[in-house]
Design an enzyme around this catalytic site. Structure first.
Site, PDB file in Angstrom:
ATOM      1  N   LYS A  35      67.553  81.788  39.782  1.00  0.00           N
ATOM      2  CA  LYS A  35      66.952  80.457  41.019  1.00  0.00           C
ATOM      3  C   LYS A  35      67.708  80.576  42.397  1.00  0.00           C
ATOM      4  CE  LYS A  35      69.917  76.783  38.588  1.00  0.00           C
ATOM      5  NZ  LYS A  35      69.646  76.151  37.610  1.00  0.00           N
ATOM      6  N   TYR A 254      85.148  67.697  67.444  1.00  0.00           N
ATOM      7  CA  TYR A 254      85.000  66.996  68.154  1.00  0.00           C
ATOM      8  C   TYR A 254      85.942  65.194  66.828  1.00  0.00           C
ATOM      9  CZ  TYR A 254      80.548  68.102  69.067  1.00  0.00           C
ATOM     10  OH  TYR A 254      78.995  69.159  69.438  1.00  0.00           O
TER      11      TYR A 254
HETATM   12  C1  LIG Z   1      69.491  75.724  32.444  1.00  0.00           C
HETATM   13  C2  LIG Z   1      70.584  76.849  33.268  1.00  0.00           C
HETATM   14  N1  LIG Z   1      70.972  77.914  32.815  1.00  0.00           N
HETATM   15  C3  LIG Z   1      71.864  78.504  33.108  1.00  0.00           C
HETATM   16  C4  LIG Z   1      72.408  78.122  34.206  1.00  0.00           C
HETATM   17  C5  LIG Z   1      73.619  78.731  34.984  1.00  0.00           C
HETATM   18  O1  LIG Z   1      74.535  78.569  35.240  1.00  0.00           O
HETATM   19  P1  LIG Z   1      75.960  79.035  36.338  1.00  0.00           P
HETATM   20  O2  LIG Z   1      75.501  78.913  36.998  1.00  0.00           O
HETATM   21  O3  LIG Z   1      76.977  77.615  35.887  1.00  0.00           O
HETATM   22  O4  LIG Z   1      76.188  79.966  34.660  1.00  0.00           O
HETATM   23  C6  LIG Z   1      72.446  77.275  35.234  1.00  0.00           C
HETATM   24  C7  LIG Z   1      72.805  77.005  36.287  1.00  0.00           C
HETATM   25  O5  LIG Z   1      72.709  75.971  36.613  1.00  0.00           O
HETATM   26  C8  LIG Z   1      71.276  76.360  35.111  1.00  0.00           C
HETATM   27  O6  LIG Z   1      70.400  75.037  35.203  1.00  0.00           O
END
Ligand SMILES: Cc1ncc(COP(=O)(O)O)c(C=O)c1O
Length: 323
Positions: A35, A254
């Site tokens: 994602k 700054y």
């Molecule tokens: C539902 C879900 N599964 C898996 C993951 C993967 O987690 P990580 O990046 O800590 O491995 C996420 C990450 O936000 C998540 O929201």
């Protein structure tokens, strides 16, 4: 946008990290979290590095539809549907939505589809209190999903709140709750984020869901990626555009927040918060140039930062700084 700062992505490093995940959880299938544009690595460009995973997870239906145009793999929509019309998109593009609240079930109940093509996930809130059905609502939600004519498979997932701290037994409490409410459901199960993949084998179940480890970062408080054999997938660099010699007492940047405690040589580097470099990075934040480890000096500007080059006479303008 033509900026001198560069994020160079190493596909081999991602492939390597996928192997680390598979080796850590050899009995489980891998649902890779890609994602947010593969955690900022550019999903379409890095997709080929995910050949060996079994499925891909994105947050939204919009991300999933775009991903379907370039991938034949199973695609899970972690935040599920936000409107009833998303159900038709899920069947059209063979997406697997996660159902995590009752309104989504109501939309499904009112939806009549000719095909029973929908593979879905049921999210259990085992203690994170973010997404998911409360423990006492899980069985009923499972029945509503599996009884629907359009649904051909229901899998169960949950998410861990504290798995990055291996001394915190909250993870075990969450797993116990998840196991209790899913024990009598005949459904594949998934609970393991990166921290669980590496550090909590009892959380592996049928599917693991690594994210951050695949990009080469340690999921654990206090451990480095190297400790876990992970390779960084991104190298962030920018050139030095100016070298300044400051006197003791000169204030830099700054807010005049850094005052030179002695005569110092500073390098001004062409990257700032406009490039995504964190605006709140403090003066301990490391930077590397020509084999020297140094640190930030003063506040982060929109397109510049300063680093300490005192004593590094071999560093010159246009040298690459690794950040
Ligand atoms: C539902 C879900 N599964 C898996 C993951 C993967 O987690 P990580 O990046 O800590 O491995 C996420 C990450 O936000 C998540 O929201």
């Amino acid at each position: 946008m033509n900026r001198p700062a560069r994020a160079t992505i190493d596909l081999e490093a991602i492939r390597h990290n996928v192997k680390v995940a598979k080796r850590a959880a050899p009995q489980s299938r891998v649902l890779a979290a890609v994602k947010a544009d593969a955690y900022g690595h550019g999903l379409t460009r890095v997709l080929s590095a995910f050949e060996e995973v079994d499925a891909l997870a994105v947050a939204s239906v919009e991300e999933a539809v775009a991903l379907r145009a370039v991938s034949d793999k199973d695609i899970v929509v972690l935040q599920g549907i936000r409107q009833p019309e998303h159900l038709a998109l899920c069947t059209k593009h063979a997406l697997q939505p996660v159902f995590h609240q009752s309104q989504q079930l109501d939309w499904l109940s009112r939806w009549s589809s000719q095909d029973s093509m929908l593979s879905v996930w049921l999210k259990v809130d085992s203690g994170m209190h973010r997404l998911g059905f409360d423990l006492d609502a899980v069985e009923r939600a499972f029945v509503r999903l599996s009884d629907h004519a359009a649904v051909n498979r229901v899998a169960c997932m949950t998410h861990m709140a504290c798995a990055d701290d291996r001394s915190d037994d909250y993870t075990l409490q969450q797993l116990k709750a998840f196991e209790r409410v899913t024990a009598d459901l005949s459904a594949p199960r998934s609970a393991a984020n990166s921290a669980c993949v590496l550090g909590w084998p009892q959380a592996h179940y049928d599917w693991v869901r690594p994210g951050i480890m695949l990009y080469g970062a340690s999921p654990f408080i206090g451990d480095t990626a190297q400790d876990w054999g992970l390779q960084p997938a991104m190298r962030l660099t920018a050139p030095i555009v100016a070298i300044k010699h400051c006197r003791k007492g000169d204030a830099v940047g700054y807010g005049r927040s850094w005052v030179c405690p002695k005569p110092m040589t500073l390098g001004v580097v062409a990257i700032g918060y406009g490039d995504g470099y964190p605006r709140h990075a403090n003066n301990q934040t490391p930077a590397w140039v020509k084999g020297h480890t140094t640190h930030l000096v003063g506040r982060v500007s929109m397109d510049m930062i300063a680093i300490d080059l005192t004593g590094y006479t071999d560093v010159s303008i246009d040298d690459e700084v690794v950040l």
